[in-house]
Motif scaffolding. Structure first.
Motif, PDB file in Angstrom:
ATOM      1  N   SER A   1      -7.903   4.482   7.815  1.00 32.53           N
ATOM      2  CA  SER A   1      -6.950   3.875   6.895  1.00 32.53           C
ATOM      3  C   SER A   1      -7.642   3.256   5.687  1.00 32.53           C
ATOM      4  O   SER A   1      -7.065   3.194   4.600  1.00 32.53           O
ATOM      5  CB  SER A   1      -6.129   2.805   7.627  1.00 32.53           C
ATOM      6  OG  SER A   1      -5.253   2.146   6.765  1.00 32.53           O
ATOM      7  N   ASP A   2      -8.874   2.795   5.860  1.00 34.44           N
ATOM      8  CA  ASP A   2      -9.617   2.196   4.750  1.00 34.44           C
ATOM      9  C   ASP A   2     -10.132   3.253   3.775  1.00 34.44           C
ATOM     10  O   ASP A   2     -10.195   3.009   2.568  1.00 34.44           O
ATOM     11  CB  ASP A   2     -10.811   1.397   5.281  1.00 34.44           C
ATOM     12  CG  ASP A   2     -10.409   0.082   5.929  1.00 34.44           C
ATOM     13  OD1 ASP A   2      -9.293  -0.399   5.633  1.00 34.44           O
ATOM     14  OD2 ASP A   2     -11.202  -0.458   6.728  1.00 34.44           O
TER      15      ASP A   2
ATOM     16  N   TYR B   1       0.124   6.068   1.494  1.00 37.14           N
ATOM     17  CA  TYR B   1      -0.326   4.748   1.930  1.00 37.14           C
ATOM     18  C   TYR B   1      -1.761   4.647   1.441  1.00 37.14           C
ATOM     19  O   TYR B   1      -2.661   5.327   1.951  1.00 37.14           O
ATOM     20  CB  TYR B   1      -0.231   4.624   3.455  1.00 37.14           C
ATOM     21  CG  TYR B   1      -0.339   3.219   3.978  1.00 37.14           C
ATOM     22  CD1 TYR B   1       0.763   2.377   3.972  1.00 37.14           C
ATOM     23  CD2 TYR B   1      -1.533   2.738   4.495  1.00 37.14           C
ATOM     24  CE1 TYR B   1       0.680   1.086   4.474  1.00 37.14           C
ATOM     25  CE2 TYR B   1      -1.633   1.447   5.001  1.00 37.14           C
ATOM     26  CZ  TYR B   1      -0.519   0.626   4.985  1.00 37.14           C
ATOM     27  OH  TYR B   1      -0.605  -0.660   5.477  1.00 37.14           O
TER      28      TYR B   1
ATOM     29  N   ARG C   1       0.812  -1.220   0.000  1.00 39.09           N
ATOM     30  CA  ARG C   1       0.000   0.000   0.000  1.00 39.09           C
ATOM     31  C   ARG C   1       0.847   1.274   0.000  1.00 39.09           C
ATOM     32  O   ARG C   1       0.318   2.369  -0.191  1.00 39.09           O
ATOM     33  CB  ARG C   1      -0.961  -0.010   1.192  1.00 39.09           C
ATOM     34  CG  ARG C   1      -2.050  -1.068   1.060  1.00 39.09           C
ATOM     35  CD  ARG C   1      -2.852  -1.243   2.331  1.00 39.09           C
ATOM     36  NE  ARG C   1      -3.598  -0.050   2.702  1.00 39.09           N
ATOM     37  CZ  ARG C   1      -4.392   0.029   3.777  1.00 39.09           C
ATOM     38  NH1 ARG C   1      -4.541  -1.025   4.567  1.00 39.09           N
ATOM     39  NH2 ARG C   1      -5.030   1.148   4.050  1.00 39.09           N
TER      40      ARG C   1
ATOM     41  N   ASP D   1      -6.382   7.886   1.462  1.00 43.66           N
ATOM     42  CA  ASP D   1      -4.948   7.808   1.205  1.00 43.66           C
ATOM     43  C   ASP D   1      -4.276   8.688   2.247  1.00 43.66           C
ATOM     44  O   ASP D   1      -4.717   9.826   2.498  1.00 43.66           O
ATOM     45  CB  ASP D   1      -4.602   8.347  -0.183  1.00 43.66           C
ATOM     46  CG  ASP D   1      -5.065   7.443  -1.315  1.00 43.66           C
ATOM     47  OD1 ASP D   1      -5.460   6.302  -1.039  1.00 43.66           O
ATOM     48  OD2 ASP D   1      -5.028   7.894  -2.470  1.00 43.66           O
ATOM     49  N   LEU D   2      -3.200   8.204   2.856  1.00 46.73           N
ATOM     50  CA  LEU D   2      -2.451   8.997   3.831  1.00 46.73           C
ATOM     51  C   LEU D   2      -1.159   9.437   3.157  1.00 46.73           C
ATOM     52  O   LEU D   2      -0.335   8.602   2.773  1.00 46.73           O
ATOM     53  CB  LEU D   2      -2.182   8.195   5.102  1.00 46.73           C
ATOM     54  CG  LEU D   2      -3.376   7.895   6.030  1.00 46.73           C
ATOM     55  CD1 LEU D   2      -4.176   9.148   6.320  1.00 46.73           C
ATOM     56  CD2 LEU D   2      -4.270   6.800   5.519  1.00 46.73           C
TER      57      LEU D   2
ATOM     58  N   LYS E   1      -9.005   2.157  12.026  1.00 46.38           N
ATOM     59  CA  LYS E   1      -8.944   1.318  10.819  1.00 46.38           C
ATOM     60  C   LYS E   1      -9.806   1.897   9.707  1.00 46.38           C
ATOM     61  O   LYS E   1      -9.434   1.857   8.521  1.00 46.38           O
ATOM     62  CB  LYS E   1      -9.387  -0.107  11.129  1.00 46.38           C
ATOM     63  CG  LYS E   1      -9.133  -1.074   9.958  1.00 46.38           C
ATOM     64  CD  LYS E   1      -9.441  -2.491  10.316  1.00 46.38           C
ATOM     65  CE  LYS E   1      -9.047  -3.430   9.179  1.00 46.38           C
ATOM     66  NZ  LYS E   1      -9.588  -3.004   7.866  1.00 46.38           N
TER      67      LYS E   1
ATOM     68  N   TRP F   1      -2.711   2.951  11.543  1.00 44.73           N
ATOM     69  CA  TRP F   1      -4.169   2.897  11.614  1.00 44.73           C
ATOM     70  C   TRP F   1      -4.733   1.631  10.957  1.00 44.73           C
ATOM     71  O   TRP F   1      -5.802   1.151  11.368  1.00 44.73           O
ATOM     72  CB  TRP F   1      -4.761   4.145  10.961  1.00 44.73           C
ATOM     73  CG  TRP F   1      -4.453   5.398  11.736  1.00 44.73           C
ATOM     74  CD1 TRP F   1      -4.022   5.483  13.031  1.00 44.73           C
ATOM     75  CD2 TRP F   1      -4.532   6.743  11.263  1.00 44.73           C
ATOM     76  NE1 TRP F   1      -3.837   6.799  13.397  1.00 44.73           N
ATOM     77  CE2 TRP F   1      -4.147   7.597  12.326  1.00 44.73           C
ATOM     78  CE3 TRP F   1      -4.885   7.319  10.048  1.00 44.73           C
ATOM     79  CZ2 TRP F   1      -4.112   8.985  12.208  1.00 44.73           C
ATOM     80  CZ3 TRP F   1      -4.857   8.701   9.927  1.00 44.73           C
ATOM     81  CH2 TRP F   1      -4.473   9.529  10.995  1.00 44.73           C
ATOM     82  N   SER F   2      -4.034   1.088   9.973  1.00 40.49           N
ATOM     83  CA  SER F   2      -4.510  -0.162   9.372  1.00 40.49           C
ATOM     84  C   SER F   2      -4.443  -1.313  10.371  1.00 40.49           C
ATOM     85  O   SER F   2      -5.076  -2.352  10.183  1.00 40.49           O
ATOM     86  CB  SER F   2      -3.675  -0.501   8.132  1.00 40.49           C
ATOM     87  OG  SER F   2      -2.341  -0.841   8.491  1.00 40.49           O
TER      88      SER F   2
ATOM     89  N   GLY G   1      -0.670   5.647   8.122  1.00 39.48           N
ATOM     90  CA  GLY G   1      -1.518   4.672   7.439  1.00 39.48           C
ATOM     91  C   GLY G   1      -1.281   3.262   7.930  1.00 39.48           C
ATOM     92  O   GLY G   1      -2.232   2.495   8.169  1.00 39.48           O
TER      93      GLY G   1
END
Length: 621
Positions: free
Chosen positions: A135-136, A84, A57, A139-140, A132, A118-119, A115
């Motif tokens: 992150s979903d 990310y 990612r 884009d970071l 999460k 947080w994922s 990213g």
């Protein structure tokens, strides 16, 4: 007929005007806007976490930008970007850009770190599920601001050497002031000779971000900025209010004032932090440190140190340790070490004799704490000996320092009409705030490149709602400046952390601070009141350099430092208690999350707002 002729005469100019109105001039930036954003696999050396790289990612890209957006024909440079990718592309809401501060801070890697962190959110917990989700859905994005990191770089340098300057608050002699003025001229002239520095300012960086936003096909730019990043984020929002999405400004500069004003608050805020927060902590643990049962007693011991050791404390980590809780609890160890080195010097030892005596000096009874103090003492002694040599230093500024100089001097005009005004202000600061006061060497007064035009604040109808975080005792970005900036921004909402001294709050680790931020980015909701207050976390345990042994236990509550703030306005009041900090169980793998959080904090602390012009003084000492 005369009427017909009359109307005919009037019609011709109107037709000509209509024709001009529909003719569009070529956009000089069109070639930059038309470029294709090509993402590629980042080099592993810029993605040090293997798991992050293996996620697939993290991607990198290079963006061609004009040196000067107002005159693109001057040429172009390249800005490096890392993202990310959103975990669920079909639910993507856009991108969140990150800036760690500076000016001169490199945020290339920061968005990917957030990213990846947080994922790892644990969907079985409230906070973890929201992390999460961020992150979903986003884009970071991190980037190296122009002049830094993986973007085109700048630097300043000259063959001339910077002269020695004595500790400024204790030496206001004509000779020392003359040396400070000479050094200011050397630095200003060196940076003025570098042509790219003319185009390194907040205005061009904000436009770089907007160009990247457009290339990513996003209608709005979302943003999290720390320290100087608040200045950049506010600049972008004022410049492009219609394109500003969700904007979080954390640890705020005086956004409504000049660079001179913003940095001019630092001697006061660091002095307050040192006397009230640091020495207050030391006094509460007098059984460990022996510095006194009150902060006044502890300050008297510090004040008795010679200028060389006060200078050494500033140059060997004490100032940087003031930025975060884990650093604050280490400062008293350094103070004890400085008192010990002073005791050795008073015994008549000099030069390498001082270094030899440190190894056997009894700083603490606890062996681990004594080892920590010995390490500090060696650093202090080397700095003391360098200070005593009065040696000159090189006038070479790397990319980070050069960008700091270019932005600090290039963003806003000086508020002073003469160099003597700097001296007068500096003289007063030396008396009032001796920790850092007296160091206003004013190199910007001699800076040769033109200044940018700071955008005006749009009306409340045009200004989007933004969110701000601020701690009460933040040392480099004083609360006075933060609150002044907050009041100047229509539709702003601030979460204020009472009795806290952290620079760079989010993620803070309590729901009171972090949950409003998450709800803002996920749902666009803001706190019900435009000024809300959270209680500080207690200061943590002092731990050994290696291992997990607690040398001084964590405090059980946050101690009152100064006045309190209520939820309506910054006036004394009582703050209701908040829940305990949430645990790392909000992440699926707490151990990995802890490592990533340490790396994020490291980036934020390394790129935090520098202490004015101290960064250019006696660089080798």
């Amino acid at each position: 007929m005369k009427k017909i002729v009359k109307y005919g005469v009037l019609t011709l100019p109107l037709m000509a005007l209509a024709s001009c109105a529909t003719t569009q001039m070529p956009d000089p930036l069109q070639s930059y806007k038309n470029q294709k954003l090509t993402w590629y696999q980042c080099d592993t050396s810029v993605v040090p976490y293997a798991d992050l790289d293996e996620s697939g990612r993290a991607e990198c890209a290079d963006v061609k930008v004009p040196l000067d957006y107002h005159n693109p024909a001057l040429g172009n440079g390249t800005v490096a970007v890392m993202r990310y990718k959103a975990g669920k592309p079909a639910e993507r809401k856009g991108a969140i850009f990150f800036n760690p501060g500076g000016p001169g801070g490199d945020g290339h890697y920061l968005g990917a770190l957030f990213g990846f962190l947080w994922s790892n959110g644990n969907p079985n917990t409230t906070m973890g599920a929201k992390l999460k989700q961020l992150s979903d859905e986003y884009d970071l994005v991190g980037f190296s601001p122009r002049g830094t990191g993986s973007s085109f770089r700048t630097a300043c340098g000259t063959n001339e050497l910077l002269g020695f300057t004595a500790y400024p608050s204790e030496d206001r002699s004509p000779e020392n002031l003359a040396s400070m003025q000479r050094n200011a001229k050397i630095i200003a002239n060196a940076c003025s000779k570098t042509p790219t520095n003319a185009y390194i300012n907040t205005d061009n960086t904000a436009r770089d971000m907007d160009l990247i936003r457009g290339l990513m096909k996003d209608q709005k730019l979302n943003y999290i900025g720390y320290s100087y990043g608040t200045w950049l984020g506010a600049w972008y929002t004022k410049l492009f209010p219609e394109r500003a999405g969700k904007i979080l400004l954390d640890s705020n500069m005086a956004l409504d004032k000049s660079m001179d004003d913003a940095f001019g608050m630092q001697p006061m805020s660091f002095e307050r932090h040192f006397r009230d927060v640091v020495l207050g902590y030391a006094a509460r643990h007098n059984d460990v440190y022996g510095l006194g049962t009150t902060k006044e007693e502890a300050y008297a011991k510090y004040k008795a140190l010679p200028a060389s050791l006060k200078n050494a404390l500033n140059n060997t980590g004490m100032i940087n340790n003031m930025y975060y809780a884990e650093g604050i609890v280490r400062i008293p160890v350094g103070l004890v070490a400085a008192l010990g080195v002073h005791d050795i010097i008073k015994q008549g030892k000099d030069g390498f004799e001082v270094l030899d005596a440190i190894a056997s000096y009894p700083f603490f009874k606890n062996p681990e704490m004594n080892n920590m103090a010995i390490s500090n003492a060696y650093d202090l002694a080397f700095s003391h000996l360098n200070y005593a040599s009065r040696a000159p230093s090189t006038a070479e500024l790397g990319s980070s320092q050069a960008v700091f100089a270019a932005v600090m001097c290039g963003d806003t005009p000086s508020i002073y009409n003469s160099y003597q005004q700097y001296v007068d202000v500096s003289n007063q600061e030396a008396k009032d705030y001796p920790l850092l006061g007296g160091d206003a060497t004013a190199f910007c007064y001699f800076y040769g490149h033109p200044r940018a035009n700071k955008p005006a604040t749009p009306s409340a109808q045009k200004m989007p709602p933004i969110m701000m975080l601020q701690s009460e005792y933040d040392p480099p970005t004083a609360r006075e400046g933060a609150l002044s900036g907050f009041k100047s921004l229509p539709n702003a909402h601030m979460v204020f952390v009472d009795n806290d001294a952290t620079h760079g709050l989010f993620p803070y680790g309590t729901e009171c601070v972090d949950l409003p931020v998450l709800n803002y980015f996920l749902h666009g909701t803001l706190p019900a009141k435009n000024f809300s207050v959270c209680e500080a976390k207690p200061l943590p345990a002092l731990k050994a350099f290696w291992g997990t042994e607690e040398l001084v236990p964590a405090e059980l509550s946050a101690f009152e430092v100064g006045q309190n703030y209520d939820q309506n306005s910054p006036v004394p009041s009582q703050v209701s208690k908040q829940g305990l900090p949430y645990s790392l169980n909000v992440y699926k793998d707490p151990a990995v999350a802890e490592k990533v959080l340490v790396e994020i904090r490291k980036i934020l602390h390394n790129n935090a707002l520098p202490v004015g012009q101290q960064m250019f003084r006696n660089k080798k000492q």
